[in-house]
Scaffold this motif. Structure first.
Motif, short mmCIF file in Angstrom:
data_model
loop_
_atom_site.label_atom_id
_atom_site.label_comp_id
_atom_site.label_asym_id
_atom_site.label_seq_id
_atom_site.Cartn_x
_atom_site.Cartn_y
_atom_site.Cartn_z
N SER A 1 35.33 37.83 43.03
CA SER A 1 35.03 37.73 44.47
C SER A 1 33.53 37.59 44.71
CB SER A 1 35.49 38.99 45.19
OG SER A 1 36.84 39.18 44.98
N TYR A 2 32.76 38.15 43.79
CA TYR A 2 31.31 38.13 43.97
C TYR A 2 30.68 36.76 43.74
CZ TYR A 2 31.61 43.15 44.33
OH TYR A 2 31.91 44.40 44.76
N LEU A 3 31.46 35.85 43.19
CA LEU A 3 30.95 34.49 43.00
C LEU A 3 31.10 33.67 44.28
CD1 LEU A 3 32.31 33.72 39.43
CD2 LEU A 3 29.98 34.32 40.06
N MET A 4 31.82 34.23 45.25
CA MET A 4 32.07 33.52 46.50
C MET A 4 30.91 33.74 47.48
SD MET A 4 35.08 32.38 45.84
CE MET A 4 35.63 32.58 44.16
N THR A 5 30.95 32.99 48.58
CA THR A 5 29.94 33.19 49.62
C THR A 5 30.12 34.56 50.26
OG1 THR A 5 30.19 30.84 50.04
CG2 THR A 5 28.93 32.09 51.65
N ASN A 6 31.39 34.94 50.42
CA ASN A 6 31.70 36.23 51.02
C ASN A 6 32.68 36.95 50.11
OD1 ASN A 6 33.06 38.22 52.61
ND2 ASN A 6 32.16 37.23 54.41
N LYS A 7 32.39 38.22 49.80
CA LYS A 7 33.21 38.87 48.77
C LYS A 7 34.49 39.53 49.31
CE LYS A 7 30.83 43.34 48.49
NZ LYS A 7 31.88 44.15 49.13
N SER A 8 34.79 39.36 50.60
CA SER A 8 36.01 39.97 51.13
C SER A 8 37.25 39.41 50.43
CB SER A 8 36.10 39.73 52.64
OG SER A 8 36.44 38.38 52.86
N THR A 9 38.13 40.31 50.03
CA THR A 9 39.29 39.92 49.24
C THR A 9 40.53 40.57 49.83
OG1 THR A 9 37.87 40.06 47.31
CG2 THR A 9 40.22 39.97 46.89
N SER A 10 41.62 39.82 49.95
CA SER A 10 42.87 40.50 50.28
C SER A 10 43.99 39.92 49.42
CB SER A 10 43.19 40.36 51.76
OG SER A 10 42.93 39.06 52.19
N TYR A 11 44.99 40.77 49.18
CA TYR A 11 46.07 40.38 48.28
C TYR A 11 47.38 40.18 49.01
CZ TYR A 11 43.08 41.17 44.33
OH TYR A 11 42.08 41.07 43.43
N TYR A 12 48.19 39.26 48.46
CA TYR A 12 49.50 38.97 49.01
C TYR A 12 50.48 38.84 47.86
CZ TYR A 12 46.77 37.82 53.12
OH TYR A 12 45.91 37.90 54.17
N THR A 13 51.77 38.94 48.19
CA THR A 13 52.79 38.63 47.20
C THR A 13 53.47 37.34 47.63
OG1 THR A 13 53.12 40.95 46.71
CG2 THR A 13 54.86 39.46 46.02
N LEU A 14 53.53 36.40 46.68
CA LEU A 14 54.24 35.15 46.97
C LEU A 14 55.66 35.28 46.44
CD1 LEU A 14 52.99 31.54 46.46
CD2 LEU A 14 55.17 32.26 45.48
N LEU A 15 56.62 35.05 47.31
CA LEU A 15 58.02 35.12 46.89
C LEU A 15 58.62 33.73 46.95
CD1 LEU A 15 59.12 38.11 49.14
CD2 LEU A 15 58.48 38.23 46.73
N LEU A 16 59.32 33.34 45.89
CA LEU A 16 60.11 32.12 45.93
C LEU A 16 61.54 32.59 46.11
CD1 LEU A 16 60.44 29.07 45.65
CD2 LEU A 16 60.48 29.36 43.20
N LYS A 17 62.15 32.17 47.23
CA LYS A 17 63.47 32.71 47.56
C LYS A 17 64.53 31.61 47.64
CE LYS A 17 62.60 34.99 51.40
NZ LYS A 17 62.66 36.06 52.44
N TYR A 18 65.75 31.97 47.29
CA TYR A 18 66.90 31.12 47.56
C TYR A 18 67.73 31.90 48.56
CZ TYR A 18 71.07 28.33 47.03
OH TYR A 18 72.16 27.52 47.30
N ASN A 19 67.81 31.42 49.80
CA ASN A 19 68.32 32.22 50.92
C ASN A 19 67.55 33.54 50.97
OD1 ASN A 19 70.02 30.26 51.91
ND2 ASN A 19 71.63 30.81 50.45
N THR A 20 68.24 34.66 50.77
CA THR A 20 67.48 35.92 50.86
C THR A 20 67.16 36.48 49.48
OG1 THR A 20 69.57 37.06 51.09
CG2 THR A 20 68.36 36.59 53.12
N THR A 21 67.62 35.79 48.43
CA THR A 21 67.39 36.30 47.07
C THR A 21 66.04 35.82 46.53
OG1 THR A 21 69.74 36.00 46.75
CG2 THR A 21 68.46 36.52 44.78
#
Ligand code: ZN
Length: 335
Positions: free
Chosen positions: A175-195
């Motif tokens: 993050s420190y290599l960026m212009t701004n070091k603010s970082t947030s995390y997400y979870t990416l889900l690949l879903k088939y219908n609700t699974t």
């Protein structure tokens, strides 16, 4: 002065070597299929007709007693994939003439044994199929609902990608290599219908300018400590998703996103395969000189909130730059 000339194989010999093993890499612990179709009606070939005894003086396993004819002969060649071709030339005491002839003989007799037989080919499963569709962002469409950050597969909208907020808010070193070091995390889900059929972590860097898949971690040891660095494997699911998120057409100027991605890539290695990663780590990351890392990280004096944090992040960035540099030298055949 006499110029060294190479006794290269003719195209006929190369093709003969390939066909005799059905275009399969002759290294018994590899056996990769080296030929197949690629997009726009061309052929993908990752195979090489390698010399068992080198084509010119100074090359691996060069034998000065051979004639030019013998050096160019079918008997002096072996069909390998590109990474195995590189491997055998990196260590001629390990990969001897005798060993290479035994690989070749074994693969040829395996092909004879299987000749006319049905080969057990792996079939693509659903997950692999869906990842293939992600290689072209036009196959997918952004979900137009205010509370959902995601995409659906145009051909079959039961397949969806959803990106949901995560509780983890630790700032990673890159993050420190960026212009701004603010970082947030997400979870990416690949879903088939609700699974959920696949999930991975996503990070938002540089005040959300870049939303990208979190690279994998590997570890190296030096000066009595263990340190983490970041990498990807080419053609992996992580890379396909990373490229999808990056390439998906957006309605705004991408120059800041491109800048942030380039900064991230300064400390992230992209290996061809897991085997290449193991080989590279064993050969080039066993004797790390910590002074080189200190030199590379000298200018990063701002990378944290307190002296301890700065020291840790500085070291991570220095290590990333060091490994990236080594890897580029290795790929360009300099080391
Ligand atoms: Zn191979």
């Amino acid at each position: 002065m006499k110029k060294n000339k190479r006794d290269d194989f003719t195209e006929t010999i190369k093709l003969k070597l390939a066909k005799r093993v059905a275009f399969i890499c002759s290294n018994p612990s590899c056996q990769k299929l080296t030929i197949g179709p690629s997009t726009n009606n061309t052929i993908n070939n990752i195979g090489v007709a390698s010399h068992i005894c080198a084509a010119s003086p100074g090359g691996p396993r060069y034998n000065k007693n051979m004639t030019e004819k013998e050096r160019k002969d079918l008997n002096n060649g072996i069909w390998l994939c590109q990474s195995c071709a590189k491997l055998i030339d990196s260590d001629e005491t390990k990969y001897t003439v005798k060993l290479l002839h035994s690989w070749k003989d074994e693969m040829e007799s395996t092909i004879i044994y299987n000749f006319g037989e049905r080969i057990n080919l792996k079939k693509k499963n659903k997950l692999e199929y869906i990842f293939d569709t992600l290689r072209d962002t036009n196959n997918w469409e952004q979900i137009q609902e205010d509370n959902i950050d995601g995409y659906y597969f145009k051909e079959n909208p039961s397949y969806m990608i959803e990106i949901i907020d995560d509780d983890n808010h630790n700032t990673e070193f890159y993050s420190y290599l960026m212009t701004n070091k603010s970082t947030s995390y997400y979870t990416l889900l690949l879903k088939y219908n609700t699974t959920c059929i696949y999930s991975t972590q996503v990070v938002c860097l540089d005040s959300s300018r870049l939303k990208t898949v979190v690279p994998l971690s590997s570890f190296v040891h030096y000066d009595g400590h263990t340190y983490k660095y970041k990498y990807f494997i080419k053609n992996s699911k992580e890379i396909i998703l990373r490229d999808f998120l990056f390439n998906y057409k957006k309605g705004y100027d991408k120059s800041e996103e491109i800048y942030a991605m380039n900064r991230l890539n300064e400390v992230v290695i992209e290996y061809e395969t897991e085997e290449e990663k193991d080989y590279f780590e064993n050969k080039y990351l066993k004797n790390i000189n910590s002074q080189d890392i200190k030199d590379l990280s000298k200018e990063y004096t701002y990378v944290g909130g307190n002296p301890k944090e700065i020291k840790i992040n500085q070291n991570h960035i220095g290590l990333g730059l060091y490994i990236k540099n080594k890897y580029n030298l290795y790929k360009n055949n300099v080391i």
